[in-house]
Design a protein around this motif. Structure first.
Motif, short mmCIF file in Angstrom:
data_model
loop_
_atom_site.label_atom_id
_atom_site.label_comp_id
_atom_site.label_asym_id
_atom_site.label_seq_id
_atom_site.Cartn_x
_atom_site.Cartn_y
_atom_site.Cartn_z
N LEU A 66 49.22 -5.83 -48.29
CA LEU A 66 49.94 -5.15 -48.00
C LEU A 66 50.02 -4.30 -47.48
O LEU A 66 48.99 -2.70 -48.17
N TYR A 67 49.99 -2.95 -46.55
CA TYR A 67 51.30 -1.40 -45.80
C TYR A 67 51.86 -1.30 -47.53
O TYR A 67 52.68 -1.76 -47.20
N ASN A 68 51.65 -0.52 -48.08
CA ASN A 68 52.10 -0.01 -48.95
C ASN A 68 52.90 1.51 -48.83
O ASN A 68 51.35 2.30 -48.61
N ILE A 69 53.47 1.86 -48.98
CA ILE A 69 54.46 3.14 -48.45
C ILE A 69 55.28 3.55 -50.49
O ILE A 69 55.94 2.79 -50.76
N CYS A 70 55.34 4.66 -50.47
CA CYS A 70 54.79 5.29 -52.12
C CYS A 70 56.23 5.97 -51.44
O CYS A 70 56.31 7.16 -51.09
N TYR A 71 57.19 6.10 -52.72
CA TYR A 71 58.67 6.96 -52.63
C TYR A 71 58.57 7.95 -53.49
O TYR A 71 58.13 7.59 -54.86
N VAL A 72 58.73 9.20 -52.42
CA VAL A 72 59.16 10.17 -53.70
C VAL A 72 60.31 11.08 -53.42
O VAL A 72 60.61 11.29 -52.06
N ASN A 73 60.63 11.64 -54.41
CA ASN A 73 61.96 12.02 -53.78
C ASN A 73 62.58 14.48 -54.50
O ASN A 73 61.45 14.97 -55.75
N ALA A 74 61.91 13.81 -52.74
CA ALA A 74 60.45 15.35 -52.71
C ALA A 74 61.57 16.59 -52.82
O ALA A 74 61.99 17.75 -53.04
N PHE A 75 62.87 16.25 -52.52
CA PHE A 75 63.70 16.90 -52.00
C PHE A 75 65.19 17.36 -52.98
O PHE A 75 66.28 18.43 -53.09
N GLN A 76 65.49 16.38 -53.87
CA GLN A 76 66.78 16.46 -54.80
C GLN A 76 65.79 15.55 -55.51
O GLN A 76 65.15 15.44 -56.52
N ALA A 77 66.57 16.29 -56.79
CA ALA A 77 65.66 15.18 -58.34
C ALA A 77 66.29 14.51 -58.81
O ALA A 77 68.20 14.08 -58.75
N GLN A 78 66.16 13.73 -59.36
CA GLN A 78 66.44 12.11 -60.00
C GLN A 78 67.26 12.06 -60.94
O GLN A 78 67.64 14.14 -61.39
N PRO A 79 68.70 11.44 -60.43
CA PRO A 79 69.80 12.21 -62.06
C PRO A 79 69.17 11.96 -63.25
O PRO A 79 68.30 11.15 -63.68
N GLY A 80 69.96 12.41 -63.59
CA GLY A 80 69.27 13.11 -65.57
C GLY A 80 68.17 14.21 -65.79
O GLY A 80 67.70 14.27 -66.91
N ALA A 81 67.28 13.79 -64.62
CA ALA A 81 65.93 14.81 -64.69
C ALA A 81 65.56 16.33 -64.23
O ALA A 81 64.73 16.85 -63.97
N LYS A 133 46.50 5.13 -56.64
CA LYS A 133 46.77 3.64 -57.22
C LYS A 133 46.67 2.74 -55.72
O LYS A 133 46.71 1.48 -55.79
N GLY A 134 46.28 3.52 -54.35
CA GLY A 134 46.01 2.62 -53.66
C GLY A 134 47.03 2.62 -52.34
O GLY A 134 46.55 1.34 -51.67
N PHE A 135 48.57 2.98 -52.45
CA PHE A 135 48.73 3.18 -51.24
C PHE A 135 48.65 3.54 -50.23
O PHE A 135 47.26 4.33 -50.38
#
Length: 263
Positions: A66-81, A133-135
């Motif tokens: 499939l066509y895969n879109i890779c999510y990254v939180n680029a402008f905020q930190a994940q909770p607890g990180a 990974k191939g995204f």
């Protein structure tokens, strides 16, 4: 799951859409327009039948074929990180970390070139993981973080300066890059190096979907979180755009509250 024939036809169509003219650089593949898609950033699972495009977190693997879109939180930190970001967190005049209260995420400080470079170094390492990974594409989330903080702390220009660092790196790795929400900046997509849009609730916010199509044409993928939003998005764009209904937690099928629907 899609049949082998369907996968082959999809791949052939995608290849044809991305073939460059003689003498030009090879184009970076974009998500096929008006394709069934699923937003799986809350956890990967086997895509529903007919799905051609999938969005997944950078910690997960892409869906085969499939066509895969890779999510990254680029402008905020994940909770607890928060501790992972050190002095790259945005602070107010009292020195307190500034949060997006809706999601409990600390906002990153894009206000200086040095801090943008530090953020980009970390995010681009995730982009490298996505490519390895191939995204086929990357989705940097919270592009609109400047709208959730006082004007004197961050500006639209600050976030655009960071997205340009990310888009240049993504393109160097052969990945398309999405604009996430932020309709007010859609008109600057070419300047900022953005190829397509991943949009939440433009149907719910009646009339907003068109602001993205004006900039990105039919390269817009939409996720709605209410049936009313889905109905509106489908009424206006079912024949042109990729639209999915998900639960707000974008959970997996075995989780309580899982929702998946299409036009």
């Amino acid at each position: 799951m899609m049949s082998a024939v369907a996968h082959l036809l999809s791949a052939v169509a995608l290849l044809g859409a991305c073939t460059a003219a003689p003498g030009e650089e090879e184009a970076i593949p974009l998500p096929p327009p008006h394709a069934a898609w699923d937003y799986q950033i809350g956890g990967a699972y086997d895509p529903p039948d007919g799905v051609e495009v999938v969005g997944r977190d950078h910690g997960d693997d892409p869906a085969a074929g499939l066509y895969n879109i890779c999510y990254v939180n680029a402008f905020q930190a994940q909770p607890g990180a928060e501790d992972e970001w050190g002095d790259l967190l945005l602070r107010d005049a009292d020195g307190d970390v500034v949060y997006d209260e809706d999601w409990g995420e600390a906002v990153l400080d894009t206000s200086t070139g040095a801090r943008r470079a530090g953020i980009a170094a970390k995010v681009n390492a995730w982009v490298d993981e996505c490519a390895d990974k191939g995204f086929q594409a990357v989705e940097p989330d919270n592009y609109d973080s400047f709208t959730r903080v006082p004007d004197e702390l961050l500006s639209a220009g600050d976030n655009q300066a960071l997205i340009r660092l990310l888009s240049a790196h993504a393109h160097n790795r052969g990945l398309a890059i999405a604009q996430k929400n932020t309709a007010e900046l859609a008109g600057a997509r070419e300047t900022n190096g953005l190829d397509f849009a991943v949009v939440e609730e433009c149907g719910h916010h009646d009339g907003e979907c068109g602001r993205y199509t004006e900039a990105f044409g039919d390269h817009v993928v939409i996720v709605e979180y209410t049936t009313d939003g889905l109905d509106r998005a489908c009424a206006g764009w079912a024949d042109e755009l990729s639209i999915v209904l998900r639960d707000v937690d974008v959970s997996a099928p075995d989780d309580e509250g899982y929702v998946y629907g299409t036009c």
